[in-house]
Design an enzyme around this catalytic site. Structure first.
Site, PDB file in Angstrom:
ATOM      1  N   GLU A 234       0.778  -0.942   0.120  1.00  0.00           N
ATOM      2  CA  GLU A 234      -0.201  -0.014  -0.004  1.00  0.00           C
ATOM      3  C   GLU A 234       0.772   1.240  -0.012  1.00  0.00           C
ATOM      4  OE1 GLU A 234      -4.095  -1.601   2.218  1.00  0.00           O
ATOM      5  OE2 GLU A 234      -2.231  -1.208   3.708  1.00  0.00           O
TER       6      GLU A 234
ATOM      7  N   ASP B 118     -12.370  -5.731  -3.384  1.00  0.00           N
ATOM      8  CA  ASP B 118     -13.390  -6.905  -3.460  1.00  0.00           C
ATOM      9  C   ASP B 118     -14.572  -6.271  -3.001  1.00  0.00           C
ATOM     10  OD1 ASP B 118     -13.566  -7.431  -0.445  1.00  0.00           O
ATOM     11  OD2 ASP B 118     -11.427  -7.260  -0.595  1.00  0.00           O
TER      12      ASP B 118
END
Length: 228
Positions: A13, A196
């Site tokens: 990230e 997701d």
């Protein structure tokens, strides 16, 4: 604004941000890595907090205490909890809260807040950065982000969280970072790329889209540094 603190839970990230920064120093404190340098001419401290609320809170408090930062941007990935929020979209935190702490506990015990508000100026900056970076195949949203101590991959649990909190997405660190920022009076915003749908197919989609979603979020932070 003198120094911007940037936190990601995983190296994935913050990798793009680290690649784009001019690194002057790395410090390790209590197991957390802090990277000091400049991005787009702005002083930044990038931290990797690892997964979960306690790690995120601990890393954030050290970031505030040791590095004299003026604001915090939390970048990373999350699961969608809103019909309009699609995989590879981005959510900017209007506010953050926990989905695994009762509202009564939040309200009746210090710091007596059911949720923590993202900083309006940082939200506006993130919106401008989204507009600058935005491509036709994804959208950005401003809404509630909820955090808890598990990866949500169960449609029944997803439904329960939506009914209780009406969030836009779910992850594992943002509320803890916002909580610590709030009690220290440090402005914050949480930015999440969607990997997701937090449902029964979450693990499959996460594996496919985690890198793309992490880079969407990181690119928005890079654009924030250009216009901050």
């Amino acid at each position: 604004m003198n120094t911007v603190g940037i936190i990601g839970a995983m190296d994935l990230e913050i990798r793009l941000l680290k690649d784009k920064m001019s690194l002057s120093k790395k410090e390790s404190i209590a197991g957390f890595n802090y990277y000091l340098g400049r991005i787009q001419g702005k002083d930044v401290v990038i931290a990797c907090c690892s997964v979960g609320k306690v790690n995120a809170a601990s890393c954030t408090q050290i970031l505030i205490d040791k590095f004299n930062i003026d604001c915090i941007i939390n970048t990373g990935i999350a699961g969608s909890l809103h019909n309009e929020v699609k995989i590879c979209d981005v959510v900017i935190s209007k506010n953050v809260t926990y989905h695994d702490v009762t509202k009564n506990q939040m309200k009746n015990f210090f710091p007596f807040k059911e949720y923590f508000e993202g900083d309006k100026k940082l939200i506006e900056l993130a919106i401008k950065a989204c507009e600058k970076y935005k491509l036709d195949n994804w959208n950005y949203h401003i809404g509630r982000i909820v955090s808890g101590e598990r990866f949500i991959s169960d449609s029944k649990m997803k439904k329960s969280i939506i009914e209780e909190y009406s969030p836009y997405c779910v992850e594992m660190e943002g509320a803890a970072i916002g909580h610590v920022a709030y009690i220290n009076n440090v402005p914050f915003v949480v930015i999440r790329g969607i990997s997701d749908n937090a449902d029964d197919e979450a693990y499959t989609n996460y594996d496919i889209f985690e890198k793309i979603s992490a880079e969407h979020s990181a690119n928005i932070v890079l654009n924030m540094m250009k216009i901050i």
